[in-house]
Motif scaffolding. Structure first.
Motif, PDB file in Angstrom:
ATOM      1  N   PRO A 217       0.829  -1.210   0.000  1.00  0.00           N
ATOM      2  CA  PRO A 217       0.000   0.000   0.000  1.00  0.00           C
ATOM      3  C   PRO A 217       0.865   1.262   0.000  1.00  0.00           C
ATOM      4  O   PRO A 217       1.953   1.296   0.598  1.00  0.00           O
ATOM      5  CB  PRO A 217      -0.800  -0.117   1.308  1.00  0.00           C
ATOM      6  CG  PRO A 217      -0.763  -1.569   1.645  1.00  0.00           C
ATOM      7  CD  PRO A 217       0.541  -2.084   1.148  1.00  0.00           C
ATOM      8  N   GLU A 290       8.178  -0.757   2.758  1.00  0.00           N
ATOM      9  CA  GLU A 290       7.129   0.251   2.785  1.00  0.00           C
ATOM     10  C   GLU A 290       7.671   1.578   2.251  1.00  0.00           C
ATOM     11  O   GLU A 290       8.612   2.144   2.808  1.00  0.00           O
ATOM     12  CB  GLU A 290       6.606   0.453   4.217  1.00  0.00           C
ATOM     13  CG  GLU A 290       5.854  -0.726   4.795  1.00  0.00           C
ATOM     14  CD  GLU A 290       6.717  -1.679   5.595  1.00  0.00           C
ATOM     15  OE1 GLU A 290       6.164  -2.450   6.399  1.00  0.00           O
ATOM     16  OE2 GLU A 290       7.966  -1.657   5.410  1.00  0.00           O
ATOM     17  N   GLN A 432      -1.052   5.573   7.210  1.00  0.00           N
ATOM     18  CA  GLN A 432      -0.776   5.784   5.792  1.00  0.00           C
ATOM     19  C   GLN A 432      -0.994   7.223   5.343  1.00  0.00           C
ATOM     20  O   GLN A 432      -0.472   7.624   4.300  1.00  0.00           O
ATOM     21  CB  GLN A 432      -1.675   4.883   4.947  1.00  0.00           C
ATOM     22  CG  GLN A 432      -1.388   3.409   5.085  1.00  0.00           C
ATOM     23  CD  GLN A 432      -2.369   2.549   4.306  1.00  0.00           C
ATOM     24  OE1 GLN A 432      -3.342   2.047   4.840  1.00  0.00           O
ATOM     25  NE2 GLN A 432      -2.097   2.405   3.021  1.00  0.00           N
TER      26      GLN A 432
END
Length: 484
Positions: A217, A290, A432
């Protein structure tokens, strides 16, 4: 009742989702011994380090004081020439003075002026015992450009695995000292910290194709996180390299789990389980791709969060999961509470099983000295304005994470370089989305900014921060090999 023994099992650079009991991994993971320990005890889901780097985090744990009180903000704090502002009491010394037999086996990694462990055996904890400096090709190392130590690779099965010395020494120590005075033993593995080189039979347990590689993500990180990602160079890996690195990290975590099983097996063999408190945690977490991030150094959840599991049969609940805020410097008062010892007045934090949750916890990283680098060991990474890498402070509450730069080049940060980050961790548990530019949160951001600046103003500073030298801390400098 006899005073309890304490066994502190300690990993390095271990993210909480790497353990099966946390149920958050990207693919199936194998950690049966730690999962069983969690089923027999209490597992904390919101435990965080007080600095996402080895030396300041470890010193905060040992002294139960934040970096602003220890004067150690980065791994330069282990260098021989680093001028410690003062020496604080440590809780292992506190236990030794109270009649416990106190020992550490494995990695310590703190300034030589500190002597927290009456017995301290570091065999098997070096980053340089794998042959990387002489013959790296056989180990298939996956090395990012900015940090010259493998984030993936393999160790041949036909050679003794150097870190196993930590486990062997720990089991031998338990066998030799069972039944004597109460003991406080820390067993401290370097793994799964770089170099990430699981033994070949552990590597074969994980298929790289099961892991997401670059298919993760997207995160709206801070400029700080983006700059660190660019410095590390993880985005330059192929998709297959990224998958392999993720698989290898978890294979090495499974190796750590097996070592835990061996140590707990000796505890059981010697009849020590019932009167021994077992606590498992790590000094900080790790990024595994990430937003291109690897290693630690950022306050993102995967880097600052740590696993924390505590078991004491007949005294603590079994299978309990707690989501209150916990931090590394809580260990001292918690251990003292278990042993019935009054904590030293200098110890901050709380007893996790007797005291209420704090309104906030803190974490700080970076010397903020002139010319400082994002990675002190690799001597790499300046800030975007050409200055030294900044010091950054994070405050976490039950709902929010807020962090910003507070110091650069030996002075308070310029407002233009503060680079704030705000996440609503209840609405956005993976952190996020950066809400720092959202007008709806302007008041909250102003409040957090004021708290962070006031906190930073209390910091104790060393007289100077030494310039990089490969002679300062050779046992923990990464091996110098080219990126692959």
């Amino acid at each position: 009742m006899a005073r309890p023994n304490i066994l502190w099992l300690f990993a390095d650079e271990l993210r909480a989702p790497a353990l099966g009991c946390y149920g958050e991994a990207w693919a199936p993971v194998h950690t049966p011994h730690l999962d069983s320990l969690a089923a027999r005890g209490v597992r904390f889901t919101n435990a965080y380090c007080n600095s996402p780097a080895c030396v300041p985090s470890r010193l905060s744990m040992l002294t139960a004081n934040l970096p602003e009180r220890t004067g150690v903000y980065s791994n330069e704090g282990s260098w021989r020439s680093y001028p410690l502002p003062h020496i604080l009491p440590t809780f292992p010394q506190h236990f030794a003075a109270a009649g416990y037999r106190v020992a550490s086996i494995g990695k310590s990694h703190h300034h030589a002026a500190y002597h927290p462990w009456p017995e301290d055996n570091g065999e098997g904890s070096s980053m340089h015992g794998f042959g990387l400096d002489t013959n790296p090709k056989a180990l298939e190392p996956i090395v990012p450009a900015g940090i010259p130590s493998p984030v993936g690779g393999v160790f041949p099965s036909d050679k003794p695995y150097p870190p196993e010395a930590v486990t062997w020494n720990a089991t031998r120590w338990l066998d030799a000292h069972a039944g004597e005075e109460p003991f406080f033993l820390r067993v401290s593995w370097l793994q799964p910290h770089t170099p990430v080189l699981p033994p070949a039979h552990y590597r074969r347990m994980y298929r790289p194709s099961d892991w997401p590689g670059h298919n993760l993500p997207a995160f709206e990180g801070s400029v700080y996180e983006e700059a660190f990602a660019e410095m590390v160079g993880g985005r330059a890996f192929s998709h297959e390299q990224m998958q392999q690195a993720q698989a290898d990290y978890h294979a090495l975590t499974t190796w750590v789990d097996a070592q835990v099983g061996l140590v707990l097996g000796m505890l059981k063999l010697r009849g020590l389980l019932e009167n021994t408190i077992v606590l498992f945690t790590a000094d900080h977490g790790a990024s595994l791709g990430e937003n291109g991030l690897f290693a630690k150094v950022v306050h993102a959840r995967q880097s600052q969060r740590v696993p924390l599991i505590v078991s004491w049969p007949g005294h603590l609940p079994e299978g309990e999961v707690r989501c209150d805020l916990a931090q590394g410097l809580d260990l001292a008062r918690t251990f003292c509470g278990f042993a019935g010892l009054a904590p030293d007045d200098s110890f901050a934090g709380r007893d996790l099983f007797a005291d209420p949750e704090p309104d906030a916890i803190w974490s700080t990283l970076g010397s903020g000295a002139s010319g400082s680098r994002a990675s002190s060991a690799a001597n790499n990474g300046l800030w975007r304005n050409g200055g030294g890498w900044p010091r950054r402070t994070c405050i976490r509450t039950a709902r929010y994470r807020f962090d910003m730069n507070v110091r650069q080049d030996g002075a308070a940060i310029a407002p233009a370089e503060e680079d704030p980050f705000l996440a609503d961790t209840l609405a956005d548990p993976l952190e996020q989305h950066n809400l720092a530019a959202d007008p709806a949160h302007a008041g909250l951001i102003a409040e957090f900014r004021a708290r962070v600046l006031a906190h930073a103003a209390t910091a104790i500073e060393p007289d100077f921060v030494p310039a990089f030298s490969p002679d300062e801390s050779p046992e923990f400098l990464p091996p110098r090999i080219a990126a692959h």
